[in-house]
Design an enzyme around this catalytic site. Structure first.
Site, PDB file in Angstrom:
ATOM      1  N   CYS A  59       0.844  -1.198   0.000  1.00 43.69           N
ATOM      2  CA  CYS A  59       0.000   0.000   0.000  1.00 43.69           C
ATOM      3  C   CYS A  59       0.879   1.247   0.000  1.00 43.69           C
ATOM      4  CB  CYS A  59      -0.875  -0.026   1.250  1.00 43.69           C
ATOM      5  SG  CYS A  59      -1.690   1.518   1.632  1.00 43.69           S
ATOM      6  N   TRP A 112       2.215 -20.717  31.455  1.00 42.96           N
ATOM      7  CA  TRP A 112       1.474 -19.750  32.274  1.00 42.96           C
ATOM      8  C   TRP A 112       2.305 -18.492  32.504  1.00 42.96           C
ATOM      9  CZ3 TRP A 112       1.669 -16.778  36.560  1.00 42.96           C
ATOM     10  CH2 TRP A 112       0.466 -16.294  37.073  1.00 42.96           C
ATOM     11  N   TYR A 164       1.764 -14.768  30.924  1.00 48.02           N
ATOM     12  CA  TYR A 164       1.454 -13.679  31.859  1.00 48.02           C
ATOM     13  C   TYR A 164       2.444 -12.524  31.679  1.00 48.02           C
ATOM     14  CZ  TYR A 164       0.417 -11.310  36.279  1.00 48.02           C
ATOM     15  OH  TYR A 164       0.079 -10.370  37.219  1.00 48.02           O
ATOM     16  N   ASP A 217      -4.680 -21.496  34.207  1.00 42.80           N
ATOM     17  CA  ASP A 217      -4.822 -20.727  35.441  1.00 42.80           C
ATOM     18  C   ASP A 217      -5.978 -21.250  36.307  1.00 42.80           C
ATOM     19  OD1 ASP A 217      -4.134 -18.145  36.937  1.00 42.80           O
ATOM     20  OD2 ASP A 217      -6.292 -17.937  36.621  1.00 42.80           O
TER      21      ASP A 217
HETATM   22 ZN   LIG Z   1      -2.371   0.713   3.696  1.00 40.09          ZN
END
Ligand SMILES: [Zn+2]
Length: 488
Positions: free
Chosen positions: A65, A425, A429, A445
């Site tokens: 783009c 875990w 975290y 958890d």
């Molecule tokens: Zn874009």
């Protein structure tokens, strides 16, 4: 890829910059691919194809783009992409990187030359790194001239200028008046002991729940929550005692802003401190967009009471947060807090503050990496946990692991899991708080199991699918429903 098609689309709709560099979208009707932060109109879901990096989008026949320019630097890893480098560099510059060191040091952090960094930032953001830094400094200086009683000379340095002359010249050039002329137009103020700055956020904000979370985990001597206000002692450079001081933060009732008070001793580090506070309080989030998604989820609504404005508590200091996560494994939040306090008292630098509860900075990774197992087990943690903590401190001190927003989430989670004693875990975290990853999830958890009334990890992960890419926020709702009494 970190996210599936549906979650990618959710991320795209919110344009949350935390997904920049994590995913790219190819639009089948135009043949163009974009970054999730592209200002162009969001394409229809059925016209989107998602890719983990720009190279994959190009291989599939999409063109970059022209507005968001997702060009790729050498290498296929996400972290190598030019857009990723530019946005990370911009974040570091906002946090004062070019005030504390030069462009060469900043470029080295990304493994590119200063020339390459200048080119990439200019192409991606339309301004050079120096111009970006100057704008940040000017905006902060203008803010301080208006809202504080600090002398103009001090404001020059607090905003990141290296000389008063440079400050005066640039200020006059951009704003058409001298700093002192701007000040004269304000009502006179009496000098203070601290600097006051406001940090804005998008409403809503569940401030008391944020404070409750932080209060439960506050490390004695370093942090404290009193009268709806968050306090912290800190030392910015571990080897420089004159970089020590204190901060306190409260909500401005009449505005969508936090009022931050910083001791004058920390004035020169203001940009980096403000960036850390934005991370800690999740001030860059778009809660309305996140809640539009999660608030409609029946399972979440029936499982946890709904708290509008619930934020994701981040980290002021990534290593400190990770240390607490390790200490909290298999013990209560309160017990982890006690042990963290003892370690801090033994290893951290003393700091003078006006608050009798605050007297220490955080423990640095460099200091803790020198400790032996026996130095730590006397504070009540197991030998395994002590080994884990030392290994983590070494990895951070040596720069092998970076615990801050903007780093590669997947790679950091994998690297953390290679350390002894860090499992899924703990790694998730840490990603959720220190890296500010919105889609972390702790399926094993205990609190999550209890809230959902489920024990099978597979079923729990299945339920959480519909919360992507905001599983970290969903988790906070679940924990809040339990009164936050769970571990960590
Ligand atoms: Zn874009």
């Amino acid at each position: 890829m970190l996210l599936d098609h549906k979650s990618c689309y959710e991320a795209l709709v919110t344009r949350d910059p935390r997904f920049d560099g994590v995913l790219y979208v190819g639009v089948t009707t135009t043949g163009v691919y974009c970054r999730p932060v592209c200002p162009a109109r969001t394409p229809r879901r059925d016209r989107c194809r998602f890719f983990a990096n720009a190279a994959a989008a190009e291989n599939a026949g999409f063109r970059p783009c022209l507005r968001c320019r997702p060009e790729l630097a050498p290498g296929a890893a996400v972290i190598d992409s030019a857009s990723r480098i530019a946005s990370s560099a911009a974040r570091r510059i906002e946090a004062g990187a070019l005030n504390e060191a030069g462009i060469d040091e900043l470029a080295a952090e990304f493994g590119v030359s200063s020339r390459q960094l200048r080119r990439v930032v200019k192409r991606e953001l339309g301004v050079t790194p120096t111009e970006l830094a100057q704008t940040q400094r000017l905006l902060l200086a203008k803010h301080l001239l208006t809202d504080s009683a600090l002398p103009a000379v001090e404001i020059a340095f607090a905003s990141g200028f290296s000389s008063v002359r440079q400050f005066n010249a640039l200020f006059r050039e951009r704003y058409g008046l001298s700093p002192t002329a701007l000040r004269r137009s304000q009502s006179p103020r009496t000098p203070e002991q601290a600097l006051t700055v406001r940090l804005g956020f998008r409403p809503p904000m569940a401030w008391s729940l944020m404070l409750k979370f932080l209060a439960d985990r506050a490390i004695p001597g370093v942090e404290s929550v009193e009268d709806n206000r968050y306090w912290r002692a800190t030392q910015v450079c571990q080897d420089r005692s004159q970089s020590a001081g204190w901060i306190n933060v409260e909500r401005v009732e009449s505005a969508n802003a936090l009022r931050v008070e910083v001791s004058l001793s920390l004035a020169r580090y203001l940009p980096s401190l403000l960036a850390r506070l934005k991370n800690l309080f999740d001030l860059d989030a778009h809660p309305q967009l996140i809640e539009a998604r999660l608030g409609e989820d029946e399972k979440l609504r029936e499982t946890a009471p709904w708290h509008s404005g619930l934020r994701l508590p981040g980290a002021f200091d990534g290593f400190e947060m990770a240390m607490r996560a390790v200490l909290g494994q298999q013990i209560s939040v309160a017990a982890a807090r006690t042990i963290a306090g003892r370690i801090t008292e033994a290893f951290a630098e003393p700091v003078e503050t006006p608050n009798p509860k605050l007297n220490r900075a955080s423990v640095s990774a460099a200091t803790l990496s020198q400790a032996g197992v026996a130095d730590l087990t006397r504070f009540g943690l197991t030998g395994k946990r002590a080994e884990c903590l030392i290994a983590l401190a070494r990895a951070v001190a040596e720069g092998e692991v970076k615990l801050e927003p903007g780093v590669d989430v997947e790679a950091t989670i994998e690297r953390l899991k290679q350390l002894p004693g860090i499992g899924e875990w703990t790694a998730q975290y840490i990603a959720m708080r220190a890296l500010r990853w919105p889609d972390a999830f702790l399926h094993s958890d205990l609190g999550v199991r209890k809230a959902l009334g489920e024990t099978s990890p597979k079923r729990i992960l299945g339920i959480a699918e519909s919360w992507r890419p905001w599983r970290s926020y969903a988790l906070m709702h679940l924990w809040n429903g339990l009164g936050q009494t769970q571990k960590q």
